[in-house]
Scaffold this motif. Structure first.
Motif, mmCIF file in Angstrom:
data_model
loop_
_atom_site.group_PDB
_atom_site.id
_atom_site.type_symbol
_atom_site.label_atom_id
_atom_site.label_comp_id
_atom_site.label_asym_id
_atom_site.label_seq_id
_atom_site.Cartn_x
_atom_site.Cartn_y
_atom_site.Cartn_z
ATOM 1 N N ARG A 99 -24.090 -12.543 25.451
ATOM 2 C CA ARG A 99 -25.576 -11.921 25.738
ATOM 3 C C ARG A 99 -25.225 -11.943 27.376
ATOM 4 O O ARG A 99 -25.582 -10.816 28.002
ATOM 5 C CB ARG A 99 -26.583 -12.297 25.315
ATOM 6 C CG ARG A 99 -26.963 -12.137 23.923
ATOM 7 C CD ARG A 99 -28.200 -12.634 23.511
ATOM 8 N NE ARG A 99 -28.461 -12.136 22.213
ATOM 9 C CZ ARG A 99 -29.891 -11.562 21.925
ATOM 10 N NH1 ARG A 99 -30.572 -11.147 22.702
ATOM 11 N NH2 ARG A 99 -29.944 -11.040 20.642
ATOM 12 N N LYS A 118 -29.363 -9.241 16.497
ATOM 13 C CA LYS A 118 -29.144 -8.503 17.663
ATOM 14 C C LYS A 118 -30.296 -7.282 17.936
ATOM 15 O O LYS A 118 -30.460 -6.831 19.021
ATOM 16 C CB LYS A 118 -27.910 -7.308 17.536
ATOM 17 C CG LYS A 118 -26.671 -8.204 17.311
ATOM 18 C CD LYS A 118 -25.360 -7.355 16.868
ATOM 19 C CE LYS A 118 -24.186 -8.310 16.941
ATOM 20 N NZ LYS A 118 -23.158 -7.426 16.531
ATOM 21 N N ILE A 177 -34.498 -10.525 24.408
ATOM 22 C CA ILE A 177 -33.833 -11.818 24.757
ATOM 23 C C ILE A 177 -34.769 -13.094 24.538
ATOM 24 O O ILE A 177 -34.273 -14.097 24.350
ATOM 25 C CB ILE A 177 -33.416 -11.852 26.478
ATOM 26 C CG1 ILE A 177 -32.446 -10.750 26.702
ATOM 27 C CG2 ILE A 177 -33.148 -13.101 27.117
ATOM 28 C CD1 ILE A 177 -32.106 -10.409 28.067
#
Length: 208
Positions: A91, A146, A150
């Motif tokens: 990420r 996914k 975040i």
């Protein structure tokens, strides 16, 4: 070289200052303890490199990284974190990090990495390079995590590790009610009904 350190632990910032002052040439080091202050500084100052932790009190370091690259795309950012899980590394790279080191890195490697990233290059430790290679070799089938933001992903990992809402709230410096709201979003997005399903999923997908 102008360096910005963003870490919420003063002892870490002071330790990094000691190490980075060993770099040759003119070194200017500024440090802040949260993402907001880092973003405020970047709005009127130019730094050769930003050294940033993932765990920050106001925003995830990955969120701050994303905002930096959106608003100041030429800024070189290197993540220096206690987290070495594959998903954090991937990420960080996807959001534009030029380097990623864990906090157990020795000072010599850190100095090499900072020098390279500040000049516009990239630096990842050997073990993290292997992690990226494994990621690229995997089948790219969809994985429901996914779809998480975040912050949702960060809380997913903490829940999978058995942490309570109060513990997560204390670590992220948000209320346990806010953590509960994030948990509900995670459960809906990933179609889970319990924390044990979260842990099972994270284990099966090598997230913990």
């Amino acid at each position: 070289m102008d360096i910005l350190i963003c870490d919420d632990h003063k002892i870490v910032r002071d330790g990094l200052r000691q190490i980075l002052n060993q770099l040759p040439g003119n070194i200017t080091i500024t440090d802040v303890s949260n993402g907001k202050d880092a973003l405020d500084l970047l709005s009127y100052s130019i730094f050769d490199i930003v050294l940033m932790d993932i765990s920050l009190p106001d925003k995830s370091g990955l969120e701050v990284l994303q905002l930096i690259k959106e608003n100041y795309p030429t800024t070189n950012v290197m993540i220096l974190s206690m987290h070495d899980q594959e998903q954090y590394t991937i990420r960080a790279i996807k959001h534009g990090a030029s380097g990623y080191l864990t906090k157990d890195t020795d000072s010599g490697e850190l100095l090499d990495a900072v020098t390279r990233v500040a000049k516009g290059g990239s630096y990842f430790s050997h073990s993290l390079a292997e992690t990226m290679a494994r990621h690229l070799d995997k089948n790219t089938h969809d994985q429901s995590h996914k779809a998480l933001s975040i912050r949702e992903f960060e809380i997913l990992i903490k829940l999978a590790n058995g942490k309570s809402l109060l513990e997560i709230g204390a670590e992220l410096r948000i209320s346990h009610k806010t953590v509960s709201t994030y948990r509900k979003r995670i459960m809906i997005k990933m179609e889970f009904t319990s924390n044990s399903e979260i842990t099972k999923y994270c284990l099966e997908n090598s997230l913990i």
